[in-house]
Design a protein around this motif. Structure first.
Motif, PDB file in Angstrom:
ATOM      1  N   GLY A 134       0.833  -1.217  -0.048  1.00 18.34           N
ATOM      2  CA  GLY A 134      -0.140  -0.026   0.029  1.00 18.34           C
ATOM      3  C   GLY A 134       0.933   1.151   0.108  1.00 18.34           C
ATOM      4  O   GLY A 134       0.429   2.290  -0.801  1.00 18.34           O
ATOM      5  N   PHE A 135       1.718   1.256   0.791  1.00 18.40           N
ATOM      6  CA  PHE A 135       2.658   2.571   0.964  1.00 18.40           C
ATOM      7  C   PHE A 135       3.417   2.685  -0.404  1.00 18.40           C
ATOM      8  O   PHE A 135       3.808   4.036  -0.702  1.00 18.40           O
ATOM      9  CB  PHE A 135       3.592   2.242   2.196  1.00 18.40           C
ATOM     10  CG  PHE A 135       2.794   2.737   3.278  1.00 18.40           C
ATOM     11  CD1 PHE A 135       2.169   3.767   3.643  1.00 18.40           C
ATOM     12  CD2 PHE A 135       3.152   1.590   4.520  1.00 18.40           C
ATOM     13  CE1 PHE A 135       1.718   3.998   4.725  1.00 18.40           C
ATOM     14  CE2 PHE A 135       2.549   1.996   5.607  1.00 18.40           C
ATOM     15  CZ  PHE A 135       1.723   3.083   5.975  1.00 18.40           C
ATOM     16  N   LEU A 136       3.840   1.590  -0.973  1.00 19.75           N
ATOM     17  CA  LEU A 136       4.799   1.738  -2.479  1.00 19.75           C
ATOM     18  C   LEU A 136       3.971   2.108  -3.569  1.00 19.75           C
ATOM     19  O   LEU A 136       4.394   2.876  -4.476  1.00 19.75           O
ATOM     20  CB  LEU A 136       5.374   0.333  -2.612  1.00 19.75           C
ATOM     21  CG  LEU A 136       6.546  -0.039  -1.630  1.00 19.75           C
ATOM     22  CD1 LEU A 136       7.048  -1.462  -2.104  1.00 19.75           C
ATOM     23  CD2 LEU A 136       7.684   1.131  -1.715  1.00 19.75           C
ATOM     24  N   PHE A 137       2.557   1.458  -3.547  1.00 23.47           N
ATOM     25  CA  PHE A 137       1.734   1.806  -4.791  1.00 23.47           C
ATOM     26  C   PHE A 137       0.306   2.533  -4.478  1.00 23.47           C
ATOM     27  O   PHE A 137      -0.058   3.014  -5.781  1.00 23.47           O
ATOM     28  CB  PHE A 137       1.465   0.372  -5.269  1.00 23.47           C
ATOM     29  CG  PHE A 137       2.611  -0.517  -6.004  1.00 23.47           C
ATOM     30  CD1 PHE A 137       3.338  -0.239  -7.115  1.00 23.47           C
ATOM     31  CD2 PHE A 137       3.124  -1.432  -5.051  1.00 23.47           C
ATOM     32  CE1 PHE A 137       4.248  -0.830  -7.467  1.00 23.47           C
ATOM     33  CE2 PHE A 137       4.482  -2.171  -5.596  1.00 23.47           C
ATOM     34  CZ  PHE A 137       4.843  -1.741  -6.858  1.00 23.47           C
ATOM     35  N   GLN A 138       0.041   2.942  -3.280  1.00 25.15           N
ATOM     36  CA  GLN A 138      -1.231   3.251  -3.472  1.00 25.15           C
ATOM     37  C   GLN A 138      -1.345   4.558  -2.404  1.00 25.15           C
ATOM     38  O   GLN A 138      -2.065   5.490  -2.564  1.00 25.15           O
ATOM     39  CB  GLN A 138      -2.174   2.515  -2.765  1.00 25.15           C
ATOM     40  CG  GLN A 138      -2.518   1.389  -3.414  1.00 25.15           C
ATOM     41  CD  GLN A 138      -3.110   0.052  -2.666  1.00 25.15           C
ATOM     42  OE1 GLN A 138      -3.391   0.072  -1.316  1.00 25.15           O
ATOM     43  NE2 GLN A 138      -3.738  -0.857  -3.428  1.00 25.15           N
ATOM     44  N   GLY A 176       3.605   9.673  -0.959  1.00 24.53           N
ATOM     45  CA  GLY A 176       4.899   9.517  -1.319  1.00 24.53           C
ATOM     46  C   GLY A 176       5.740   8.570  -0.298  1.00 24.53           C
ATOM     47  O   GLY A 176       6.925   8.816  -0.322  1.00 24.53           O
ATOM     48  N   TRP A 177       5.258   8.073   0.897  1.00 24.64           N
ATOM     49  CA  TRP A 177       5.927   7.535   1.838  1.00 24.64           C
ATOM     50  C   TRP A 177       6.693   6.392   1.516  1.00 24.64           C
ATOM     51  O   TRP A 177       7.435   5.827   2.477  1.00 24.64           O
ATOM     52  CB  TRP A 177       4.907   7.086   2.813  1.00 24.64           C
ATOM     53  CG  TRP A 177       4.392   8.349   4.060  1.00 24.64           C
ATOM     54  CD1 TRP A 177       4.879   9.810   3.696  1.00 24.64           C
ATOM     55  CD2 TRP A 177       3.561   8.617   4.847  1.00 24.64           C
ATOM     56  NE1 TRP A 177       4.403  10.454   4.440  1.00 24.64           N
ATOM     57  CE2 TRP A 177       3.619   9.720   5.379  1.00 24.64           C
ATOM     58  CE3 TRP A 177       2.825   7.511   5.580  1.00 24.64           C
ATOM     59  CZ2 TRP A 177       2.772  10.143   6.362  1.00 24.64           C
ATOM     60  CZ3 TRP A 177       1.991   8.199   6.848  1.00 24.64           C
ATOM     61  CH2 TRP A 177       2.242   9.176   7.371  1.00 24.64           C
ATOM     62  N   GLY A 178       6.076   5.842   0.392  1.00 30.44           N
ATOM     63  CA  GLY A 178       7.062   4.645   0.018  1.00 30.44           C
ATOM     64  C   GLY A 178       8.637   4.714  -0.107  1.00 30.44           C
ATOM     65  O   GLY A 178       9.486   3.865  -0.048  1.00 30.44           O
ATOM     66  N   ILE A 187      12.077   2.346   0.758  1.00 28.53           N
ATOM     67  CA  ILE A 187      12.997   2.136  -0.116  1.00 28.53           C
ATOM     68  C   ILE A 187      14.457   2.571   0.597  1.00 28.53           C
ATOM     69  O   ILE A 187      15.381   2.025   0.297  1.00 28.53           O
ATOM     70  CB  ILE A 187      12.977   2.786  -1.517  1.00 28.53           C
ATOM     71  CG1 ILE A 187      11.522   2.269  -2.153  1.00 28.53           C
ATOM     72  CG2 ILE A 187      14.073   2.841  -2.244  1.00 28.53           C
ATOM     73  CD1 ILE A 187      11.138   2.622  -3.451  1.00 28.53           C
ATOM     74  N   LYS A 188      14.301   3.610   1.250  1.00 28.60           N
ATOM     75  CA  LYS A 188      15.598   3.991   1.899  1.00 28.60           C
ATOM     76  C   LYS A 188      16.094   3.104   2.865  1.00 28.60           C
ATOM     77  O   LYS A 188      17.360   2.891   3.016  1.00 28.60           O
ATOM     78  CB  LYS A 188      15.192   5.452   2.741  1.00 28.60           C
ATOM     79  CG  LYS A 188      16.545   5.836   3.317  1.00 28.60           C
ATOM     80  CD  LYS A 188      16.452   7.372   3.912  1.00 28.60           C
ATOM     81  CE  LYS A 188      17.514   7.958   4.652  1.00 28.60           C
ATOM     82  NZ  LYS A 188      17.170   9.168   5.205  1.00 28.60           N
ATOM     83  N   LYS A 189      15.313   2.483   3.477  1.00 29.48           N
ATOM     84  CA  LYS A 189      15.669   1.334   4.295  1.00 29.48           C
ATOM     85  C   LYS A 189      15.980  -0.170   3.771  1.00 29.48           C
ATOM     86  O   LYS A 189      16.801  -0.951   4.118  1.00 29.48           O
ATOM     87  CB  LYS A 189      14.883   1.254   5.709  1.00 29.48           C
ATOM     88  CG  LYS A 189      14.584   2.359   6.481  1.00 29.48           C
ATOM     89  CD  LYS A 189      15.548   2.422   7.384  1.00 29.48           C
ATOM     90  CE  LYS A 189      15.215   3.503   8.294  1.00 29.48           C
ATOM     91  NZ  LYS A 189      16.392   3.990   8.932  1.00 29.48           N
ATOM     92  N   HIS A 190      15.210  -0.284   2.652  1.00 29.95           N
ATOM     93  CA  HIS A 190      15.277  -1.398   1.959  1.00 29.95           C
ATOM     94  C   HIS A 190      15.668  -1.083   0.332  1.00 29.95           C
ATOM     95  O   HIS A 190      14.462  -1.171  -0.360  1.00 29.95           O
ATOM     96  CB  HIS A 190      14.187  -2.266   1.951  1.00 29.95           C
ATOM     97  CG  HIS A 190      13.781  -2.707   3.376  1.00 29.95           C
ATOM     98  ND1 HIS A 190      14.141  -3.764   4.164  1.00 29.95           N
ATOM     99  CD2 HIS A 190      12.730  -2.168   4.240  1.00 29.95           C
ATOM    100  CE1 HIS A 190      13.847  -3.820   5.429  1.00 29.95           C
ATOM    101  NE2 HIS A 190      12.875  -2.907   5.560  1.00 29.95           N
ATOM    102  N   PRO A 191      16.754  -0.750   0.059  1.00 33.34           N
ATOM    103  CA  PRO A 191      17.076  -0.436  -1.388  1.00 33.34           C
ATOM    104  C   PRO A 191      16.736  -1.592  -2.518  1.00 33.34           C
ATOM    105  O   PRO A 191      16.168  -1.012  -3.627  1.00 33.34           O
ATOM    106  CB  PRO A 191      18.636  -0.014  -1.274  1.00 33.34           C
ATOM    107  CG  PRO A 191      19.075   0.163  -0.085  1.00 33.34           C
ATOM    108  CD  PRO A 191      17.948  -0.597   0.869  1.00 33.34           C
ATOM    109  N   PRO A 226       9.369   0.907   8.166  1.00 31.52           N
ATOM    110  CA  PRO A 226       9.773   2.041   8.989  1.00 31.52           C
ATOM    111  C   PRO A 226       8.582   3.061   9.212  1.00 31.52           C
ATOM    112  O   PRO A 226       8.700   3.957  10.021  1.00 31.52           O
ATOM    113  CB  PRO A 226      10.848   2.805   8.114  1.00 31.52           C
ATOM    114  CG  PRO A 226      10.586   2.394   6.727  1.00 31.52           C
ATOM    115  CD  PRO A 226      10.216   1.160   6.803  1.00 31.52           C
ATOM    116  N   ILE A 227       7.345   2.658   8.445  1.00 32.40           N
ATOM    117  CA  ILE A 227       6.248   3.465   8.628  1.00 32.40           C
ATOM    118  C   ILE A 227       5.393   2.717   9.591  1.00 32.40           C
ATOM    119  O   ILE A 227       5.324   1.520   9.277  1.00 32.40           O
ATOM    120  CB  ILE A 227       5.473   3.593   7.201  1.00 32.40           C
ATOM    121  CG1 ILE A 227       6.369   4.382   6.255  1.00 32.40           C
ATOM    122  CG2 ILE A 227       4.379   4.649   7.503  1.00 32.40           C
ATOM    123  CD1 ILE A 227       5.973   4.343   4.879  1.00 32.40           C
ATOM    124  N   CYS A 228       4.751   3.224  10.642  1.00 28.34           N
ATOM    125  CA  CYS A 228       4.103   2.714  11.536  1.00 28.34           C
ATOM    126  C   CYS A 228       2.572   2.716  11.845  1.00 28.34           C
ATOM    127  O   CYS A 228       2.271   3.764  12.732  1.00 28.34           O
ATOM    128  CB  CYS A 228       4.724   2.970  13.024  1.00 28.34           C
ATOM    129  SG  CYS A 228       6.453   2.350  12.970  1.00 28.34           S
TER     130      CYS A 228
END
Length: 255
Positions: free
Chosen positions: A22-26, A30-32, A36-40, A118-120
């Protein structure tokens, strides 16, 4: 008063996949980028064309990451739990004093779910929230835990004041959700909580960009809190006045 106990557990795999997806695509904020910063390596998922392939990639990535970092996740879970136990009873006692409502008798536990995200987010239906497993600053981890727990009692008060409100408004993008996210750090910056937290709670950067009466939104509502909290039923007064204020500026929160 019988406050719930905070139980540290693992984030269910299905929920971890759903929320990272959801955070990456929806997500419109732009919290995705924080994921990505934590998991390149997760960035590769953005190249996939179908939801089926994207979900498959995320499931495999999460399972592999958890397997390779199991020991670190468990150690951090223990560390969070030990640090939290130092302040749990005091914090769970202070919150009802501030918000003006007791902990519900039917809620015996709040689940703090260890996550690689990293988003809670918090989940009001079952009183659970996710907590990132690898915060370097233990005080910030405590802030996140306190912030998320605050939401559960906050919305009990909200339902008391506005019993007919549709609960979908407790979620983004509604202004009721925005107000809850502004209020949580305001409560954490109350002097009674600061004795436990010992660092200023932070607001969303998106809220810092909003101006009301030449003040940032966090400053505007923080000042309103200071003005009303000492009154009889102070938090109730604050909620009603802040709700009127945010309704009047609803257009600013269409972000």
């Amino acid at each position: 008063m019988n406050p719930p106990k905070i139980k540290f557990t693992d984030m269910p795999l299905s929920k971890e996949i759903d929320w990272i997806y959801g955070f990456l695509f929806q997500d419109k904020w732009g919290w995705g980028k924080y994921i990505i910063k934590k998991h390149p390596k997760i960035k590769k998922v953005l190249l996939l064309k179908t939801e089926k392939d994207q979900v498959k990639f995320l499931k495999e990535y999460i399972m592999e990451f958890r397997k390779n970092n199991r020991e670190a996740i468990e150690k951090r879970k223990d560390k969070y739990q030990k640090e939290w136990q130092k302040i749990e009873n005091k914090y769970l006692g202070i919150l009802p004093e501030i918000i003006g409502i007791d902990w519900p008798k039917n809620r015996k536990a709040i689940k703090a779910m260890m996550s690689i995200d990293p988003i809670c987010p918090r989940f009001l239906d079952d009183w659970s929230f996710s907590i990132f497993y690898n915060y370097k600053n233990i005080n910030y981890a405590m802030e996140v835990i306190m912030h998320e727990i605050c939401h559960f009692l906050y919305f009990e008060k909200w339902k008391q004041l506005y019993p007919d409100m549709n609960h979908k408004k407790f979620e983004s993008p509604y202004i009721e959700w925005h107000l809850s996210e502004l209020t949580a750090p305001i409560i954490l910056n109350d002097s009674r909580v600061q004795k436990l937290l010992k660092q200023k709670a932070v607001f969303y950067p998106e809220h810092e960009k909003i101006k009301i009466d030449n003040k940032t939104a966090p400053k505007y509502f923080s000042d309103l809190y200071k003005k009303t909290i000492e009154k009889e039923n102070g938090f109730e007064v604050f909620l009603k006045e802040s709700y009127q204020a945010i309704q009047a500026e609803e257009r600013l929160f269409r972000i």
